[in-house]
Design a protein around this motif. Structure first.
Motif, PDB file in Angstrom:
ATOM      1  N   ASN A 173      33.559  12.358 -41.145  1.00 19.69           N
ATOM      2  CA  ASN A 173      32.045  12.683 -41.584  1.00 19.69           C
ATOM      3  C   ASN A 173      30.579  12.639 -41.162  1.00 19.69           C
ATOM      4  OD1 ASN A 173      31.017  14.536 -43.901  1.00 19.69           O
ATOM      5  ND2 ASN A 173      31.251  13.149 -45.247  1.00 19.69           N
ATOM      6  N   GLY A 174      30.464  13.307 -40.383  1.00 18.32           N
ATOM      7  CA  GLY A 174      29.011  13.948 -39.480  1.00 18.32           C
ATOM      8  C   GLY A 174      28.995  12.817 -38.755  1.00 18.32           C
ATOM      9  N   LEU A 175      28.351  12.641 -38.262  1.00 20.17           N
ATOM     10  CA  LEU A 175      27.495  12.181 -36.547  1.00 20.17           C
ATOM     11  C   LEU A 175      27.639  10.866 -36.582  1.00 20.17           C
ATOM     12  CD1 LEU A 175      24.826  14.625 -35.872  1.00 20.17           C
ATOM     13  CD2 LEU A 175      27.066  14.689 -34.174  1.00 20.17           C
ATOM     14  N   THR A 176      27.796  10.371 -35.237  1.00 20.02           N
ATOM     15  CA  THR A 176      27.912   8.231 -35.335  1.00 20.02           C
ATOM     16  C   THR A 176      26.530   8.603 -35.212  1.00 20.02           C
ATOM     17  OG1 THR A 176      28.537   8.571 -33.331  1.00 20.02           O
ATOM     18  CG2 THR A 176      30.005   7.781 -34.738  1.00 20.02           C
ATOM     19  N   VAL A 177      25.909   7.355 -35.255  1.00 20.87           N
ATOM     20  CA  VAL A 177      23.833   7.209 -35.942  1.00 20.87           C
ATOM     21  C   VAL A 177      23.966   6.901 -33.912  1.00 20.87           C
ATOM     22  CG1 VAL A 177      21.952   5.298 -35.479  1.00 20.87           C
ATOM     23  CG2 VAL A 177      23.890   5.493 -37.928  1.00 20.87           C
ATOM     24  N   SER A 178      24.948   6.653 -33.388  1.00 14.86           N
ATOM     25  CA  SER A 178      24.437   6.822 -31.798  1.00 14.86           C
ATOM     26  C   SER A 178      24.535   8.052 -30.751  1.00 14.86           C
ATOM     27  CB  SER A 178      25.328   5.558 -30.974  1.00 14.86           C
ATOM     28  OG  SER A 178      26.631   5.929 -31.368  1.00 14.86           O
ATOM     29  N   GLY A 179      25.630   8.505 -31.214  1.00 12.79           N
ATOM     30  CA  GLY A 179      25.624   9.771 -31.114  1.00 12.79           C
ATOM     31  C   GLY A 179      25.058  11.238 -31.788  1.00 12.79           C
ATOM     32  N   SER A 180      24.152  10.727 -32.270  1.00 12.53           N
ATOM     33  CA  SER A 180      23.238  11.790 -32.677  1.00 12.53           C
ATOM     34  C   SER A 180      21.859  11.533 -32.201  1.00 12.53           C
ATOM     35  CB  SER A 180      22.432  11.735 -34.661  1.00 12.53           C
ATOM     36  OG  SER A 180      22.503  10.300 -34.312  1.00 12.53           O
ATOM     37  N   ILE A 181      21.713  10.499 -31.621  1.00  8.27           N
ATOM     38  CA  ILE A 181      19.741   9.272 -31.141  1.00  8.27           C
ATOM     39  C   ILE A 181      20.631  10.692 -30.052  1.00  8.27           C
ATOM     40  CG2 ILE A 181      19.134   8.207 -30.022  1.00  8.27           C
ATOM     41  CD1 ILE A 181      19.418   5.870 -32.797  1.00  8.27           C
ATOM     42  N   SER A 182      21.849  10.608 -29.095  1.00  7.22           N
ATOM     43  CA  SER A 182      21.706  10.763 -28.039  1.00  7.22           C
ATOM     44  C   SER A 182      21.647  13.042 -27.472  1.00  7.22           C
ATOM     45  CB  SER A 182      23.351  10.820 -27.035  1.00  7.22           C
ATOM     46  OG  SER A 182      24.237  10.253 -28.398  1.00  7.22           O
ATOM     47  N   ILE A 183      22.317  13.403 -28.585  1.00  2.00           N
ATOM     48  CA  ILE A 183      22.452  14.484 -29.184  1.00  2.00           C
ATOM     49  C   ILE A 183      20.503  14.727 -29.080  1.00  2.00           C
ATOM     50  CG2 ILE A 183      22.422  16.664 -29.762  1.00  2.00           C
ATOM     51  CD1 ILE A 183      25.362  15.246 -31.243  1.00  2.00           C
ATOM     52  N   VAL A 184      19.915  14.267 -29.639  1.00  2.00           N
ATOM     53  CA  VAL A 184      18.334  14.498 -29.445  1.00  2.00           C
ATOM     54  C   VAL A 184      17.666  13.854 -27.837  1.00  2.00           C
ATOM     55  CG1 VAL A 184      16.129  13.312 -30.197  1.00  2.00           C
ATOM     56  CG2 VAL A 184      18.092  13.541 -32.324  1.00  2.00           C
ATOM     57  N   ILE A 185      18.205  13.113 -27.409  1.00  2.19           N
ATOM     58  CA  ILE A 185      17.160  12.833 -26.365  1.00  2.19           C
ATOM     59  C   ILE A 185      17.896  14.135 -25.242  1.00  2.19           C
ATOM     60  CG2 ILE A 185      17.040  10.924 -24.566  1.00  2.19           C
ATOM     61  CD1 ILE A 185      17.793   8.868 -26.688  1.00  2.19           C
ATOM     62  N   LEU A 186      19.405  14.101 -25.583  1.00  2.90           N
ATOM     63  CA  LEU A 186      19.601  14.867 -24.569  1.00  2.90           C
ATOM     64  C   LEU A 186      18.670  16.302 -24.538  1.00  2.90           C
ATOM     65  CD1 LEU A 186      21.947  15.425 -21.912  1.00  2.90           C
ATOM     66  CD2 LEU A 186      23.336  16.473 -24.476  1.00  2.90           C
ATOM     67  N   ILE A 187      18.644  16.603 -25.884  1.00  4.62           N
ATOM     68  CA  ILE A 187      17.816  17.979 -25.773  1.00  4.62           C
ATOM     69  C   ILE A 187      17.015  18.201 -25.291  1.00  4.62           C
ATOM     70  CG2 ILE A 187      17.692  19.786 -27.656  1.00  4.62           C
ATOM     71  CD1 ILE A 187      20.509  20.111 -27.390  1.00  4.62           C
ATOM     72  N   ALA A 188      15.791  16.867 -25.665  1.00  2.00           N
ATOM     73  CA  ALA A 188      14.762  16.678 -25.134  1.00  2.00           C
ATOM     74  C   ALA A 188      14.659  16.716 -24.141  1.00  2.00           C
ATOM     75  CB  ALA A 188      13.982  15.326 -26.020  1.00  2.00           C
ATOM     76  N   VAL A 189      15.164  15.723 -23.114  1.00  2.00           N
ATOM     77  CA  VAL A 189      15.232  15.549 -21.338  1.00  2.00           C
ATOM     78  C   VAL A 189      15.474  16.845 -21.432  1.00  2.00           C
ATOM     79  CG1 VAL A 189      15.999  15.118 -19.789  1.00  2.00           C
ATOM     80  CG2 VAL A 189      16.021  13.410 -21.323  1.00  2.00           C
ATOM     81  N   VAL A 190      16.294  17.519 -21.363  1.00  2.00           N
ATOM     82  CA  VAL A 190      16.520  19.332 -20.922  1.00  2.00           C
ATOM     83  C   VAL A 190      15.620  19.943 -21.218  1.00  2.00           C
ATOM     84  CG1 VAL A 190      17.954  21.280 -20.465  1.00  2.00           C
ATOM     85  CG2 VAL A 190      19.532  18.567 -20.756  1.00  2.00           C
ATOM     86  N   MET A 191      14.921  20.361 -22.863  1.00  2.00           N
ATOM     87  CA  MET A 191      14.452  20.906 -23.008  1.00  2.00           C
ATOM     88  C   MET A 191      13.104  20.331 -21.874  1.00  2.00           C
ATOM     89  SD  MET A 191      13.825  23.384 -25.410  1.00  2.00           S
ATOM     90  CE  MET A 191      12.611  23.719 -25.618  1.00  2.00           C
ATOM     91  N   THR A 192      12.065  19.575 -21.924  1.00  2.00           N
ATOM     92  CA  THR A 192      11.462  19.378 -21.255  1.00  2.00           C
ATOM     93  C   THR A 192      10.901  19.748 -19.752  1.00  2.00           C
ATOM     94  OG1 THR A 192      11.193  17.372 -22.639  1.00  2.00           O
ATOM     95  CG2 THR A 192       9.223  16.928 -21.038  1.00  2.00           C
TER      96      THR A 192
END
Lengths: 237, 562
Positions: free
Chosen positions: B192-211
């Motif tokens: 049920n839900g994302l793991t903590v490490s998973g959610s952090i890595s999604i945020v970082i991944l998207i942020a890097v791609v966007m930048t």
């Protein structure tokens, strides 16, 4: 022989008898003006010619051909083109698209190009703004566009409905200059106007309409001298 | 008005509006039912995210509306706005604890209060709400002061994470189906839900791609612009090819459930494109559009169903009849309403839609159409032995229909007829004075729209295998109209985006179906205020509605003839 003839036309809006036995004619290459107060029946007369209003009695003929039975879009193909009151350009379309719409009945691309060039020579402003959305044009430019759009259809007879309405005096002058120019090029024009002074200056003849009846018809010169016309329509005492 | 008062004003005003909105959200039970789903497992739930987003949004709006020269004012207003909103919730908790509100407000439960106060009792709980409100305000203020790029990166990466969490049930099986990649799913999601490490890595991944895109995207774009016409064309063709491959592979990537959702979206795309011609191109408000959908379905049923027992044609033999009869009825409806405009047209067409539904339901036509029981055993479509039975197979049938209809719509738009529709939409009288045959033009719009709708109906009948009168409710017409408006009137991609947003999303979030209409209504209102031209507007409407912002379109070009 008259080019466009309106003969004993009666027209109604529901039960209201708007045109009572109107007759008038326009010769080829002539400017004829129709003057009268608000609600006198000027625009209604014009609408019976362009087919937007169907007369209950009487006939409208273009070079002998009866237009009365034709529908509005068929009359356009005969070369009777109206510039509607209040301009009514297609506000969401660009200037160029508006002009294209004017040439809707024309399928010859070369002819359309020639016409566009003609319109742009007549109204250089439109060329400058050809990509602009027409709704953002100024009032004067919109009137130019409305006239340009009508010219795209190769008019035999141009019906102008109150071209000076709501325009600043300077612009009114320039619109009337254009009318003179079109006249010089040989266009036949019926000019409906409330601004009788200006209209009688460009026209060769005029008709005065009151409550759906032609009360007076004469040369423009005589109408300008006519006391009733001067009092009622040119604001003199 | 004094300077100090105007400084506070926007924060308080926005805060009050936001507070009322948040109260409504809490009291209709949305927060509590969203609370059941974790976004990040054991850390934050969907209900909490909803409230936090609300708080930050209000703070941001308050900051944006301030418009003061003083540099601290927007930030101050953001904090005030969010705090006031928090205050409303705190007030609810205080009142709710003193008086039992449940007699009137069913959802004002102790559970809700516990949720809002993070389980703290007494005064501490109240303080926590206020503190969180203020925290939202501080975050909103920070967002406001950050440069545009950073702000977008933060918002987008956080919202990607939230979307991943919300749609976890869909994403997980999709990733899991990819063999070795399945490990990623284990790592990203818990039950049920994302793991903590998973959610952090999604945020970082998207942020890097966007930048990276923000920094280099301009170069890539101008690089593309500098390419020769030939290689630009090559890129376009390969992009097109890739799109085709993705579209063809989609049902196999997405699995059964998502393919089913896609087929429903596809049917609505077909319907939307048809109504788009009537409403978007020709400007005639048609509220009885579902009638043609029903006609397409029932013609298919009558011609193919052995249960009714008249004919037993195959789907492909019945399809042309369905479409032709749809067109016929389109013209038939068109003739009496030729002279109607606007509201009157809407009411007349609404009536037509109901007439068809009631006829289909009636006992009078029961021997032919099956009445309330409908008709079943409609055969599936098949081409040379390949049967369209499962959603994954039917997807291809619908995809083919959509491609055909998109193609026709595109061609019509640029055609003489398309221009006539456009002129008619703008001004009927003038269009007529330009030489456009109004009768023919209107009837052609009705006929084309009805034809598309009947096509959709025929596929729908074969997909379900049965037809029932209640599938053709007036709400379908309204839904189609809404998706056109949300997508952007007259815009073909807009219809697709609108169908995905208004039909696809609710299907994906079925467990929250009770709030579907609430969200629907709120989304429509928000769209009309924030983006009246639609999600993917036609260029023309964008120009019209944002003329002041994009002055450059009116930039005069050097004239050649004077």
């Amino acid at each position: 022989m008259a080019m466009l003839e309106v003969e004993n036309v009666h027209a109604y809006y529901g039960k209201i008898h708007a045109l009572k036995d109107i007759s008038l004619n326009i010769d080829k290459g002539e400017i004829v003006t129709l003057i009268g107060a608000n609600g006198a029946g000027k625009s209604s007369t014009l609408k019976t010619m362009s087919g937007l209003l169907r007369p209950r009695q009487g006939s409208v003929r273009l070079e002998g051909e009866d237009l009365t039975a034709l529908r509005a879009h068929e009359i356009v193909t005969r070369g009777v083109i109206q510039v509607p009151e209040g301009r009514r350009i297609f506000g969401q379309l660009t200037v160029m698209e508006n002009l294209d719409m004017g040439a809707f009945t024309c399928r010859d691309k070369q002819q359309i190009k020639t016409n566009i060039d003609k319109v742009f020579i007549l109204f250089p402003r439109l060329q400058e703004r050809r990509r602009q959305v027409a709704g953002t044009l100024s009032g004067g430019e919109q009137q130019m566009l409305a006239m340009g759009r009508a010219l795209m259809a190769n008019p035999q007879v141009l019906l102008l409905d109150e071209p000076s309405m709501g325009l600043a005096p300077v612009l009114v002058d320039s619109i009337f200059d254009t009318i003179r120019r079109l006249h010089k090029e040989g266009t036949t024009i019926l000019l409906v106007e409330q601004n009788a002074r200006m209209a009688l200056q460009v026209a060769s003849r005029g008709y005065v309409i009151q409550t759906g009846v032609v009360v007076l018809s004469d040369s423009a010169e005589n109408l300008q001298k006519n006391e009733m016309v001067r009092k009622a329509y040119m604001g003199e005492n | 008005m004094t300077q100090t008062r105007s400084l506070w004003e926007h924060g308080v005003k926005t805060g009050i509006i936001g507070g009322v909105a948040v109260l409504v959200i809490a009291l209709v039970g949305m927060v509590e039912s969203f609370h059941r789903r974790d976004i990040i497992a054991e850390v934050i739930t969907m209900g909490q995210v909803l409230l936090l987003i609300g708080g930050v949004f209000i703070g941001y709006i308050a900051a944006k509306r301030t418009g003061s020269d003083e540099s601290l004012a927007p930030g101050l207003n953001a904090v005030i706005g969010s705090s006031v909103t928090g205050g409303f919730l705190a007030f609810l908790v205080i009142v709710g604890r003193l008086i039992n509100l449940r007699a009137v407000l069913v959802n004002a439960s102790p559970m809700l209060y516990k949720l809002l106060t993070l389980g703290h009792k007494g005064v501490a709980g109240i303080f926590i709400i206020l503190l969180i409100g203020m925290g939202c305000g501080v975050f909103a203020a920070a967002l406001f002061y950050l440069p545009r790029l950073t702000r977008r990166v933060i918002i987008l990466s956080l919202s990607s994470m939230i979307i991943a969490g919300v749609l976890q049930d869909l994403i997980r099986p999709v990733i899991a189906a990819w063999g070795p990649v399945a490990v990623v799913s284990e790592w990203l999601f818990t039950g049920n839900g994302l793991t903590v490490s998973g959610s952090i890595s999604i945020v970082i991944l998207i942020a890097v791609v966007m930048t990276a895109w923000a920094l280099k995207g301009q170069d890539i774009k101008s690089g593309y612009g500098n390419l020769s016409g030939g290689s630009q064309r090559g890129i376009k063709i390969s992009a097109f090819f890739m799109l085709a491959v993705v579209l063809l592979a989609l049902p196999h990537i997405l699995g059964l459930f998502l393919s089913e959702v896609l087929t429903i979206v596809g049917l609505y795309v077909l319907l939307g494109l048809g109504l788009n011609i009537v409403v978007g191109y020709a400007g005639m408000l048609d509220l009885g559009y579902v009638a043609f959908f029903a006609i397409g379905s029932y013609v298919t049923a009558v011609l193919t169903s052995p249960e009714l027992g008249f004919f037993s044609l195959t789907f492909w033999q019945a399809l042309p009849f369905a479409v032709v009869l749809g067109i016929f009825f389109g013209v038939l409806l068109g003739i009496p309403v030729l002279k109607m405009r606007g509201d009157y047209l809407a009411i007349a067409t609404l009536g037509f839609g109901e007439i068809i539904r009631i006829l289909v339901l009636s006992d009078f036509l029961r021997p032919w159409l099956g009445g309330a029981q409908g008709a079943g055993k409609i055969p599936k479509a098949a081409i040379m032995g390949y049967q369209f039975i499962t959603p994954q197979q039917i997807y291809y049938l619908i995809l083919a229909g959509c491609i055909l209809v998109v193609f026709i719509s595109l061609r019509l738009k640029g055609s003489r007829l398309g221009r006539a529709w456009m002129a008619m939409r703008e001004d009927e009288d003038v269009a007529q004075a330009m030489g456009i045959n109004l009768v023919a033009t209107k009837l052609l719009a009705f006929a084309t729209g009805a034809g598309f709708s009947a096509l959709s109906g025929a596929i729908f009948a074969s997909k379900l295998g049965s037809v029932y009168p209640h599938s053709f409710n007036v709400i379908i017409s309204i839904n189609i109209l809404c998706l056109i408006i949300v997508g952007g009137m007259g815009s073909i991609p807009g219809v697709i985006v609108g169908a995905a947003a208004l039909v696809g999303l609710p299907e994906l979030l079925r467990e929250f179906a009770e709030y579907r209409l609430l969200v629907y209504g709120a989304a429509l209102v928000a769209m009309m205020i924030l983006r009246p031209e639609g999600l993917w507007p036609e260029v023309r409407h964008k120009m019209e509605l944002h003329a002041e912002e994009e002055n450059n379109i009116g930039e005069p070009e050097p004239s050649t003839a004077t």
